[in-house]
Design an enzyme around this catalytic site. Structure first.
Site, mmCIF file in Angstrom:
data_model
loop_
_atom_site.group_PDB
_atom_site.id
_atom_site.type_symbol
_atom_site.label_atom_id
_atom_site.label_comp_id
_atom_site.label_asym_id
_atom_site.label_seq_id
_atom_site.Cartn_x
_atom_site.Cartn_y
_atom_site.Cartn_z
ATOM 1 N N LYS A 1 25.920 42.576 44.279
ATOM 2 C CA LYS A 1 25.515 43.929 44.705
ATOM 3 C C LYS A 1 25.512 44.043 46.237
ATOM 4 C CE LYS A 1 21.225 45.522 43.652
ATOM 5 N NZ LYS A 1 20.554 46.053 44.863
ATOM 6 N N SER A 2 24.913 43.079 46.896
ATOM 7 C CA SER A 2 24.836 43.142 48.365
ATOM 8 C C SER A 2 26.233 43.153 48.977
ATOM 9 C CB SER A 2 24.094 41.916 48.913
ATOM 10 O OG SER A 2 22.754 41.956 48.522
ATOM 11 N N ARG B 1 28.391 46.353 51.045
ATOM 12 C CA ARG B 1 28.948 46.128 52.388
ATOM 13 C C ARG B 1 30.458 46.332 52.387
ATOM 14 N NH1 ARG B 1 24.162 43.758 51.836
ATOM 15 N NH2 ARG B 1 22.906 43.165 53.645
ATOM 16 N N ARG C 1 9.305 53.529 49.289
ATOM 17 C CA ARG C 1 9.676 52.303 50.022
ATOM 18 C C ARG C 1 9.743 52.557 51.536
ATOM 19 N NH1 ARG C 1 14.473 49.404 46.894
ATOM 20 N NH2 ARG C 1 13.807 47.716 48.269
ATOM 21 N N SER D 1 14.399 40.419 56.690
ATOM 22 C CA SER D 1 15.046 41.421 55.843
ATOM 23 C C SER D 1 16.495 41.600 56.267
ATOM 24 C CB SER D 1 14.299 42.758 55.966
ATOM 25 O OG SER D 1 15.133 43.821 55.550
ATOM 26 N N ASP E 1 14.716 38.287 45.212
ATOM 27 C CA ASP E 1 15.062 39.144 44.069
ATOM 28 C C ASP E 1 14.939 38.401 42.732
ATOM 29 O OD1 ASP E 1 15.554 41.202 45.818
ATOM 30 O OD2 ASP E 1 17.741 40.995 45.763
ATOM 31 N N LYS F 1 9.591 46.364 46.790
ATOM 32 C CA LYS F 1 10.914 46.381 46.161
ATOM 33 C C LYS F 1 10.999 47.628 45.251
ATOM 34 C CE LYS F 1 12.468 42.808 48.229
ATOM 35 N NZ LYS F 1 13.534 42.973 49.213
ATOM 36 N N ARG G 1 6.635 44.491 42.573
ATOM 37 C CA ARG G 1 7.001 43.487 41.556
ATOM 38 C C ARG G 1 5.896 42.469 41.290
ATOM 39 N NH1 ARG G 1 13.432 42.882 43.061
ATOM 40 N NH2 ARG G 1 14.085 44.700 41.839
ATOM 41 N N ARG H 1 15.542 44.758 37.608
ATOM 42 C CA ARG H 1 15.269 43.318 37.461
ATOM 43 C C ARG H 1 14.061 43.047 36.553
ATOM 44 N NH1 ARG H 1 19.226 41.697 40.723
ATOM 45 N NH2 ARG H 1 19.409 42.678 42.756
HETATM 46 C C1 S3P Z 1 19.480 43.215 50.193
HETATM 47 C C2 S3P Z 1 18.484 42.575 50.862
HETATM 48 C C3 S3P Z 1 17.170 42.255 50.264
HETATM 49 C C4 S3P Z 1 17.207 42.335 48.750
HETATM 50 C C5 S3P Z 1 17.919 43.553 48.269
HETATM 51 C C6 S3P Z 1 19.345 43.597 48.781
HETATM 52 C C7 S3P Z 1 20.739 43.494 50.907
HETATM 53 O O1 S3P Z 1 16.193 43.165 50.745
HETATM 54 O O2 S3P Z 1 15.901 42.275 48.228
HETATM 55 O O3 S3P Z 1 17.955 43.571 46.845
HETATM 56 O O4 S3P Z 1 21.764 43.792 50.255
HETATM 57 O O5 S3P Z 1 20.737 43.443 52.141
HETATM 58 P P1 S3P Z 1 15.521 42.991 52.194
HETATM 59 O O6 S3P Z 1 16.625 42.836 53.141
HETATM 60 O O7 S3P Z 1 14.747 44.232 52.438
HETATM 61 O O8 S3P Z 1 14.635 41.806 52.070
#
Ligand code: S3P
Length: 432
Positions: free
Chosen positions: A23-24, A28, A123, A168, A316, A343, A347, A389
């Site tokens: 996903k991350s 991007r 959030r 983060s 996560d 989150k 959680r 999740r």
């Molecule tokens: C993510 C970073 C994390 C993660 C999120 C996805 C990302 O959050 O918990 O599910 O894609 O950069 P934080 O960067 O706020 O810790």
């Protein structure tokens, strides 16, 4: 919606599977492809709702993005080529979309409105808004720009040396992306290392990012050039099957092509320390992200203490690690994880509440939880609370609870793992 999951006496999990794209990395890839010059081809994009939101936002800013299942082609418009959106940009549940977008739009020559769903509205956005304001962006929103709805009008930016109070990747990425268009050098230092996909991918797109321990720096006025990206399977999605294969008796699962970026593999380290039988077979290194096939076999686990620098490497995965801990001998303590409260849901609260309904002995603490092993889980009516999740963790828990478990708000799972339930059913075998 509600999903009924049936578990027969003596089921086991067996087979080889692939999980959807990370996903991350998917977010991007779409974002950087959109602001690059030239064409970007993405293979293996996650087609869950979060990443479709990212595509939608950039399409609303005039970027041509064509998708055929998980193959995507983007005609990049260059960083100055985005157009003022005529509609509100709605990220729905996606924190990564809104926070990274703020960084990209911090210098845009136009105005944009950003909203999300009920979860996004709770959030914190100030963690990204504050450094961007310092750089010169113009952002406003509810409670002085701390929460959605947000409105942004780009400004001319100056590089900053930002010391982030939280580890983060979303904060780090937003500031570095704004830094691409700022005068001078922009640096971000975090208290612990968070996932580094932005740094790796910016390099793939031809940008320079410097690293000095926990400090990452970028020079302004760099151009991204379109490229081809193969997205590995998401270790955060694989995590549910890793734990399932370990705690359901007589199981063995192999998960193919999973991303094993060291900033994401805290779950592997923790499960191994708990006594898990895990085998990793490394694949070729041609991609910017390391990949492996991972095999797990049912193992007897023991409780451990989890805290400190490892937390951002497994943040996560904590819901499913908590489930594993309910099946371990002894007590597991998870600490230094207060970030769990901000989150998709709180959680700490949702894990404790929902696993307790199934008979787990688990307590919330100020910055984590305490889990007493070994609990016999029983069926119950449980709730994802709209958190993908939490929903998937509960579905795996149901494999240990003989009978019928109902998961309410199960549709949330589509955010990161569209075929999750089908895949789980395909892996279930009877022991006879
Ligand atoms: C993510 C970073 C994390 C993660 C999120 C996805 C990302 O959050 O918990 O599910 O894609 O950069 P934080 O960067 O706020 O810790």
């Amino acid at each position: 919606m509600s999903m009924l999951l049936k578990t027969d006496e003596g089921i086991r999990l067996k087979g080889t599977l692939s999980v959807p794209g990370d996903k991350s990395i998917s977010h991007r890839a779409v974002m950087f492809g959109s602001i690059a010059e030239g064409t970007t081809k993405i293979h293996g994009l996650l087609t869950g709702d979060d990443c479709l939101r990212t595509i939608d936002c950039f399409q609303k800013m005039g970027v041509q993005i064509e998708r055929n299942e998980d193959d995507v082609e983007i005609r990049g418009r260059g960083i100055d080529g985005l157009q003022e959106p005529k509609e509100i940009l709605d990220v729905r549940n996606s924190g990564t979309t809104i926070r990274l977008l703020l960084g990209i739009l911090a210098n845009a020559a136009f105005h944009a409105c950003l909203i999300g769903d009920e979860s996004i509205a709770k959030r914190p956005m100030d963690r990204v808004v504050q450094p961007l304001l310092k750089m010169g962006a113009k952002i406003d929103g509810r409670e002085n720009g701390s929460f959605t709805p947000l409105s942004i009008r780009g400004g001319s930016l100056t590089g900053i040396d930002y010391i982030s109070p939280v580890a983060s990747a979303q904060v780090k990425s937003a500031v570095l992306l704004a830094g691409l268009r700022a005068d001078g050098v922009t640096s971000v230092t975090e208290p612990q290392l968070s996932r580094d996909h932005t740094e790796r991918m910016l390099r793939l797109f031809g940008c320079e990012v410097e690293e000095d321990g926990l400090k990452k720096s970028i020079k302004g006025n760099q151009t991204l050039r379109g490229t081809t990206i193969h997205i590995p399977g998401d270790i955060s999605s694989a995590a549910f099957f890793l734990v399932a294969g370990l705690i359901v008796p007589n199981s063995e699962l192999t998960i193919l092509n999973t991303g094993i970026n060291p900033t994401r593999t805290g779950i592997i380290d923790v499960l191994k320390e708990m006594g898990a039988d895990i085998l990793m077979e490394r694949k070729d290194e041609s991609s910017i992200e390391p990949v492996a096939d991972i095999t797990v076999k049912t193992s007897s686990l023991k409780g451990i203490e989890i805290g400190g620098d490892i937390i951002p490497r497994l943040i996560d995965e904590i819901p499913v690690i908590a489930l594993a801990a309910t099946q371990a001998d002894g007590t597991t303590i998870i600490k230094d994880a207060a970030e769990l409260k901000v989150k998709e849901t709180n959680r700490i609260e949702t894990v404790v509440k929902e696993l307790s309904k199934m008979g787990a002995r688990i307590e919330a603490t100020e910055d984590g939880m305490k889990i007493y092993g070994k609990s016999k889980l029983h069926p119950a009516t449980v709730d994802s609370h709209g958190d993908h999740r939490i929903g998937m963790m509960l579905a795996i828990a149901s494999c240990l609870a003989k009978g019928e478990t109902a998961i309410e708000n199960n549709e949330a799972i589509g955010i990161s793992f569209p075929r999750f339930f089908d895949l789980l059913e395909e892996l279930k075998h009877s022991n006879t």
